[in-house]
Design an enzyme around this catalytic site. Structure first.
Site, PDB file in Angstrom:
ATOM      1  N   ILE A  41       0.845  -1.176   0.000  1.00 34.52           N
ATOM      2  CA  ILE A  41       0.000   0.000   0.000  1.00 34.52           C
ATOM      3  C   ILE A  41       0.890   1.238   0.000  1.00 34.52           C
ATOM      4  O   ILE A  41       1.738   1.407   0.880  1.00 34.52           O
ATOM      5  CB  ILE A  41      -0.934   0.026   1.230  1.00 34.52           C
ATOM      6  CG1 ILE A  41      -1.777  -1.258   1.280  1.00 34.52           C
ATOM      7  CG2 ILE A  41      -1.816   1.265   1.178  1.00 34.52           C
ATOM      8  CD1 ILE A  41      -2.716  -1.453   0.111  1.00 34.52           C
ATOM      9  N   LYS A  42       0.686   2.096  -0.995  1.00 31.75           N
ATOM     10  CA  LYS A  42       1.487   3.316  -1.093  1.00 31.75           C
ATOM     11  C   LYS A  42       0.871   4.410  -0.228  1.00 31.75           C
ATOM     12  O   LYS A  42      -0.297   4.761  -0.384  1.00 31.75           O
ATOM     13  CB  LYS A  42       1.568   3.783  -2.547  1.00 31.75           C
ATOM     14  CG  LYS A  42       2.390   2.872  -3.437  1.00 31.75           C
ATOM     15  CD  LYS A  42       2.388   3.324  -4.879  1.00 31.75           C
ATOM     16  CE  LYS A  42       3.286   4.503  -5.108  1.00 31.75           C
ATOM     17  NZ  LYS A  42       3.439   4.806  -6.558  1.00 31.75           N
ATOM     18  N   VAL A  43       1.689   4.958   0.653  1.00 27.60           N
ATOM     19  CA  VAL A  43       1.257   6.012   1.574  1.00 27.60           C
ATOM     20  C   VAL A  43       2.216   7.194   1.427  1.00 27.60           C
ATOM     21  O   VAL A  43       3.433   7.011   1.539  1.00 27.60           O
ATOM     22  CB  VAL A  43       1.264   5.508   3.034  1.00 27.60           C
ATOM     23  CG1 VAL A  43       0.864   6.631   3.991  1.00 27.60           C
ATOM     24  CG2 VAL A  43       0.333   4.304   3.197  1.00 27.60           C
TER      25      VAL A  43
END
Length: 334
Positions: free
Chosen positions: A132-134
């Site tokens: 998951i890109k944050v």
């Protein structure tokens, strides 16, 4: 002869997926061991659905839904397929075989909202080789720790400064340490955007061009490695070349570093592979990085202002791309 993966634990990921591409060239890249993972963002996805007829049938089926729901259904279909194709790499080596999906960039200052959406996306996809890109904002740091503590793999993105790199790695390190699952994480340092922004000014002040992005990325790399967490790697991002004076694989060749990842555009990967045998780059020392930054200070170049500008521009670009994408989805289904 050992590969770069075996020799220095370097991985090359493809910064592109598209539905037809997944069924053809993507599988060849994986099978030929040219790539070990993939990334994507809303700007790339927006381009894919705008220029490919492969999404038309699913768009027609989803037309009764709102634009964000349509986006997620389209994106998750591609992400699930990519994760399926990449899974054998992940099964072989838990560090690789990842595909990343980004949380809604409009949530960049909403820690609770980021955590909630990230968990929902991760559970919906349902495979262990998804990151998951944050984004590296104040809210993002809290989300990174929370997600990794729950065993979710995280790609910390939009990292420009060493301070961001430290804050991301600290959050990821703390989350991983309290997780039973010990997830993987990468800290994505953006490289070429520095040179596109600053090269003209650097040249006018007698400083070398096309080096600031490299030096800054290496400084961040050293800061990340100080945490000595084998589950966290530096990912060099934004490595496509815009200048005709550079080899297309310049930002890959210069950053062939131990325990790192480079995510590159498809054309860059093709040129890099076709060029033949590669050798690890000599790692620039932290002292050399500090000396370069000292030269910037002498020449009255405010690197903190550069960091601020690039982060603001990056966040605005991600938000605007997402808004444009949702607008196009509305027009395509009405």
């Amino acid at each position: 002869m050992m590969s770069l993966k075996e020799d220095i634990n370097f991985s090359l990921w493809c910064d592109f997926i598209e539905r037809e591409f997944l069924e053809k060239q993507f599988q060849s890249l994986i099978g030929d061991k040219k790539i070990q993972g993939a990334t994507i963002n809303q700007a790339i996805f927006e381009s894919s659905i705008s220029n490919s007829v492969a999404y038309r049938q699913q768009l027609d089926m989803l037309q009764a839904n709102g634009p964000k729901k349509i986006y997620e259904e389209l994106a998750l279909t591609d992400i699930k397929r990519a994760s399926e194709l990449l899974y054998p790499l992940h099964d072989e080596n838990v560090e690789d075989g990842f595909i990343s999906i980004e949380v809604d960039p409009l949530l960049c200052d909403d820690e609770a909202g980021t955590i909630e959406e990230a968990i929902r996306l991760y559970q919906t996809i349902g495979t262990d080789n998804v990151m998951i890109k944050v984004p590296a904002t104040q809210a993002g740091y809290g989300a990174m720790k929370a997600l990794t503590s729950q065993g979710i793999h995280v790609n910390a993105t939009l990292v420009f400064s060493p301070e961001q790199a430290i804050l991301c790695t600290r959050a990821l390190n703390e989350g991983i340490k309290i997780s039973d699952k010990k997830p993987q994480a990468v800290v994505s340092i953006f490289v070429s955007r520095f040179d596109r922004l600053c090269d003209e000014e650097l040249e006018s002040k007698g400083l070398p061009q096309s080096r600031l992005g490299i030096i800054n990325a290496v400084k961040c790399y050293h800061e990340i490695n100080k945490f000595n967490n084998k589950n966290i790697r530096t990912l060099f991002a934004s490595t496509g070349v815009k200048s005709n004076d550079l080899d297309s694989s310049y930002y890959v060749d210069e950053l062939l570093y131990p325990h790192s990842v480079n995510t590159a555009p498809l054309l860059t990967i093709e040129d890099w592979v076709s060029a033949g045998k590669k050798v690890p780059a000599t790692v620039i020392s932290e002292d050399e990085c500090d000396e370069f930054f000292a030269q910037l200070t002498v020449k009255n170049i405010n690197i903190e202002k550069v960091y601020e500008t690039l982060l603001t521009n990056g966040l605005d670009s991600f938000k605007n791309s997402f808004k444009d994408l949702l607008g196009k989805l509305i027009s395509k289904t009405h």
